[in-house]
Design a protein around this motif. Sequence first.
Motif, short mmCIF file in Angstrom:
data_model
loop_
_atom_site.label_atom_id
_atom_site.label_comp_id
_atom_site.label_asym_id
_atom_site.label_seq_id
_atom_site.Cartn_x
_atom_site.Cartn_y
_atom_site.Cartn_z
N THR A 61 26.29 54.63 107.84
CA THR A 61 25.48 55.92 108.02
C THR A 61 25.21 55.71 109.74
OG1 THR A 61 23.93 55.06 106.37
CG2 THR A 61 22.90 56.42 107.92
N SER A 62 25.51 54.86 110.43
CA SER A 62 25.46 54.97 111.71
C SER A 62 26.63 55.54 112.47
CB SER A 62 25.25 53.52 112.58
OG SER A 62 24.10 52.95 112.26
N TYR A 63 27.81 55.09 111.63
CA TYR A 63 29.09 55.79 111.92
C TYR A 63 29.40 57.03 111.67
CZ TYR A 63 31.72 51.18 112.76
OH TYR A 63 32.20 50.20 113.11
N GLU A 64 28.53 57.48 110.44
CA GLU A 64 28.38 58.91 110.20
C GLU A 64 27.59 59.79 111.36
OE1 GLU A 64 28.01 61.46 106.30
OE2 GLU A 64 26.48 60.05 106.84
N ALA A 65 26.69 59.28 111.68
CA ALA A 65 25.69 59.85 112.55
C ALA A 65 26.49 60.01 114.16
CB ALA A 65 24.48 58.99 112.91
N MET A 66 27.58 59.25 114.33
CA MET A 66 28.57 59.08 115.34
C MET A 66 29.72 59.73 115.21
SD MET A 66 28.00 55.09 116.17
CE MET A 66 28.82 55.08 117.73
N GLY A 67 29.76 60.55 114.13
CA GLY A 67 31.04 61.28 113.89
C GLY A 67 32.22 60.50 113.51
N ARG A 68 32.12 59.21 113.21
CA ARG A 68 33.21 58.33 112.80
C ARG A 68 33.07 58.41 111.25
NH1 ARG A 68 32.43 53.15 116.76
NH2 ARG A 68 33.99 52.49 115.41
N THR A 69 33.60 59.30 110.70
CA THR A 69 33.76 59.42 109.03
C THR A 69 34.55 58.37 108.50
OG1 THR A 69 35.31 61.38 109.30
CG2 THR A 69 32.83 61.80 109.10
#
Length: 89
Positions: A61-69
Amino acid sequence: MAAAVPHYRRAAEIRPGVDYPFHRYVEALRNAQGAEAALTACNEKIRRAPGFAPAYVERATSYEAMGRTADAARDLTLAERLNGARRPP
Protein backbone atom coordinates in the motif's frame (compact mmCIF):
# COMPACT_ATOMS: atom_id res chain seq x y z
CA MET A 1 -4.40 10.42 13.28
CA ALA A 2 -1.05 11.55 14.65
CA ALA A 3 -2.30 11.12 18.22
CA ALA A 4 -3.31 7.53 17.48
CA VAL A 5 0.11 6.43 16.18
CA PRO A 6 1.76 5.68 19.55
CA HIS A 7 -1.32 3.82 20.79
CA TYR A 8 -1.57 1.61 17.72
CA ARG A 9 2.18 1.09 17.78
CA ARG A 10 2.01 -0.16 21.36
CA ALA A 11 -0.93 -2.43 20.51
CA ALA A 12 1.06 -3.89 17.61
CA GLU A 13 4.04 -4.46 19.93
CA ILE A 14 1.91 -6.19 22.55
CA ARG A 15 0.29 -8.48 19.96
CA PRO A 16 3.03 -8.95 17.36
CA GLY A 17 1.31 -11.80 15.52
CA VAL A 18 -2.11 -10.18 15.22
CA ASP A 19 -3.01 -8.45 11.96
CA TYR A 20 -5.44 -5.78 13.15
CA PRO A 21 -3.20 -3.65 15.40
CA PHE A 22 -0.39 -3.69 12.84
CA HIS A 23 -2.73 -2.61 10.04
CA ARG A 24 -4.14 0.22 12.19
CA TYR A 25 -0.65 1.32 13.26
CA VAL A 26 0.69 1.55 9.73
CA GLU A 27 -2.48 3.18 8.45
CA ALA A 28 -2.29 5.85 11.17
CA LEU A 29 1.43 6.31 10.55
CA ARG A 30 0.89 6.68 6.79
CA ASN A 31 -1.85 9.27 7.33
CA ALA A 32 0.12 11.23 9.93
CA GLN A 33 3.68 11.04 8.59
CA GLY A 34 3.45 9.79 5.02
CA ALA A 35 4.22 6.71 2.98
CA GLU A 36 7.97 6.76 3.73
CA ALA A 37 7.34 6.45 7.48
CA ALA A 38 4.89 3.60 6.91
CA LEU A 39 7.39 1.91 4.59
CA THR A 40 10.08 2.11 7.27
CA ALA A 41 7.72 0.53 9.85
CA CYS A 42 6.87 -2.28 7.43
CA ASN A 43 10.52 -2.94 6.62
CA GLU A 44 11.31 -3.17 10.33
CA LYS A 45 8.44 -5.61 10.90
CA ILE A 46 9.54 -7.74 7.93
CA ARG A 47 13.09 -7.77 9.27
CA ARG A 48 11.84 -9.06 12.65
CA ALA A 49 9.08 -11.34 11.31
CA PRO A 50 9.62 -12.21 7.63
CA GLY A 51 6.58 -14.51 7.59
CA PHE A 52 4.10 -11.83 8.73
CA ALA A 53 1.98 -11.34 5.59
CA PRO A 54 0.20 -8.14 6.75
CA ALA A 55 3.52 -6.31 6.72
CA TYR A 56 3.87 -7.06 3.01
CA VAL A 57 0.29 -5.91 2.35
CA GLU A 58 0.88 -2.63 4.17
CA ARG A 59 4.23 -2.17 2.46
CA ALA A 60 2.50 -2.71 -0.88
CA THR A 61 0.00 0.00 0.00
CA SER A 62 2.85 2.37 0.80
CA TYR A 63 4.69 1.49 -2.40
CA GLU A 64 1.51 2.13 -4.37
CA ALA A 65 1.08 5.54 -2.71
CA MET A 66 4.65 6.32 -3.80
CA GLY A 67 3.97 5.27 -7.39
CA ARG A 68 6.10 2.14 -7.11
CA THR A 69 3.55 -0.23 -8.61
CA ALA A 70 5.99 -3.03 -9.50
CA ASP A 71 7.20 -3.17 -5.88
CA ALA A 72 3.58 -3.12 -4.68
CA ALA A 73 2.66 -6.03 -6.96
CA ARG A 74 5.67 -8.02 -5.77
CA ASP A 75 4.73 -7.56 -2.12
CA LEU A 76 1.10 -8.50 -2.71
CA THR A 77 2.25 -11.71 -4.39
CA LEU A 78 4.51 -12.46 -1.41
CA ALA A 79 1.63 -11.82 1.00
CA GLU A 80 -0.63 -14.19 -0.95
CA ARG A 81 2.02 -16.90 -0.86
CA LEU A 82 2.52 -16.45 2.88
CA ASN A 83 -1.21 -16.57 3.53
CA GLY A 84 -1.50 -19.68 1.38
CA ALA A 85 1.26 -21.36 3.36
CA ARG A 86 -0.71 -20.83 6.58
CA ARG A 87 -3.93 -22.42 5.35
CA PRO A 88 -4.54 -26.08 6.09
CA PRO A 89 -4.74 -28.40 3.05
